[in-house]
Design an enzyme around this catalytic site. Structure first.
Site, mmCIF file in Angstrom:
data_model
loop_
_atom_site.group_PDB
_atom_site.id
_atom_site.type_symbol
_atom_site.label_atom_id
_atom_site.label_comp_id
_atom_site.label_asym_id
_atom_site.label_seq_id
_atom_site.Cartn_x
_atom_site.Cartn_y
_atom_site.Cartn_z
ATOM 1 N N ASP A 1 5.589 -6.271 15.114
ATOM 2 C CA ASP A 1 4.386 -5.726 13.971
ATOM 3 C C ASP A 1 3.115 -5.791 14.656
ATOM 4 O O ASP A 1 2.557 -6.897 15.061
ATOM 5 C CB ASP A 1 4.665 -6.786 12.625
ATOM 6 C CG ASP A 1 5.541 -6.321 11.860
ATOM 7 O OD1 ASP A 1 6.509 -5.498 12.179
ATOM 8 O OD2 ASP A 1 5.445 -6.773 10.686
ATOM 9 N N LYS B 1 1.979 -0.583 8.129
ATOM 10 C CA LYS B 1 2.080 -1.802 7.136
ATOM 11 C C LYS B 1 0.642 -2.269 6.860
ATOM 12 O O LYS B 1 -0.318 -1.830 7.538
ATOM 13 C CB LYS B 1 2.495 -2.980 8.365
ATOM 14 C CG LYS B 1 2.349 -4.339 7.652
ATOM 15 C CD LYS B 1 3.171 -5.401 8.759
ATOM 16 C CE LYS B 1 3.041 -6.708 8.268
ATOM 17 N NZ LYS B 1 3.292 -7.812 9.210
ATOM 18 N N LYS C 1 5.376 -0.551 5.091
ATOM 19 C CA LYS C 1 5.659 -1.892 4.426
ATOM 20 C C LYS C 1 4.628 -2.579 3.713
ATOM 21 O O LYS C 1 3.535 -2.469 4.284
ATOM 22 C CB LYS C 1 5.973 -2.722 6.086
ATOM 23 C CG LYS C 1 6.124 -4.397 5.886
ATOM 24 C CD LYS C 1 6.660 -4.989 7.144
ATOM 25 C CE LYS C 1 6.377 -6.550 7.020
ATOM 26 N NZ LYS C 1 6.676 -7.219 7.958
#
Length: 224
Positions: A91, A152, A181
């Protein structure tokens, strides 16, 4: 309990004062509930990898976290180390300042990190709290152009986390070319269900067990 619920959760522990026994508990809970992944700081990747062996739970870590204000070279190096130590997913925080300057370097940075990831999943954090609606749309397209697997919403360290409005904008911009996400401030079963029903593919939360317990209670109540 719908299988999909637990299998879209990244159970997360990214606070600065995390201790080993907390990682032990995080991984044990992830194994028990069969969460898709746990997400830990880079210093705990090797430690968590050993605990998760044979559990089927993926290991995620963060790069350029939480501000995104490191260079492409540094992010690539961080990613290489994380993968070497056992990370299955990365991430990475987008360089938001460069993005706001409309620098093409943001796309090249994402591509460079994805190249290191190979078949491993790369999620790019765009920190929606710092972007307006048009910028959120543009950021999604930047992530698509950079070959990221996911876009995300949040680090959980900015002014706010994910909102349903963010997700709606991101879904419209994505054209199903990239997964989404939601993360940051997901604390209750109702929030979880709202994001799930909005069509996200993954939800990051530091309240995963609490949410699962609440979901079980809701399901039990429905079947009375």
């Amino acid at each position: 309990m719908k299988l999909e619920y637990n299998r879209i959760i990244d159970s997360t522990l990214l606070k600065a004062d995390t201790l080993p026994h907390e990682i032990d508990a995080l991984c044990a809970d992830a194994h028990k509930y069969q969460f898709y992944a746990v997400c830990v700081n880079p210093s705990y990747v090797r430690y968590a990898k050993n605990i998760l062996k044979g559990t089927g739970v993926k290991l995620c870590t963060v790069v350029g976290f939480p501000l995104g204000q490191t260079t492409q070279r540094q992010k690539v190096y961080e990613t290489k180390i994380a993968i070497k130590e056992g990370a299955d997913e990365i991430d990475m925080v987008m360089n938001i300042a460069e993005f706001k300057k409309r620098c093409a370097c943001v796309i090249s940075e994402i591509r460079a990190v994805k190249k290191v990831c190979g078949k491993r999943t790369l999620k790019v954090i765009i920190e929606t709290a710092l972007l307006n609606q048009d910028e959120i749309r543009d950021a999604v397209n930047v992530c698509i152009d950079g070959n990221a697997d996911f876009v995300k919403t949040s680090t959980g360290f900015s002014m706010r986390g994910a909102s349903l409005e963010d997700i709606t904008i991101m879904r419209e911009a994505s054209g199903n070319l990239i997964k989404i996400k939601a993360s940051g401030g997901v604390q209750t079963a109702q929030q979880f269900l709202d994001f799930f029903n909005a069509g996200v593919s993954r939800i990051g939360t530091s309240n995963a067990v609490k949410i699962m317990e609440e979901l079980h209670k809701l399901e039990s109540h429905e079947h009375r």
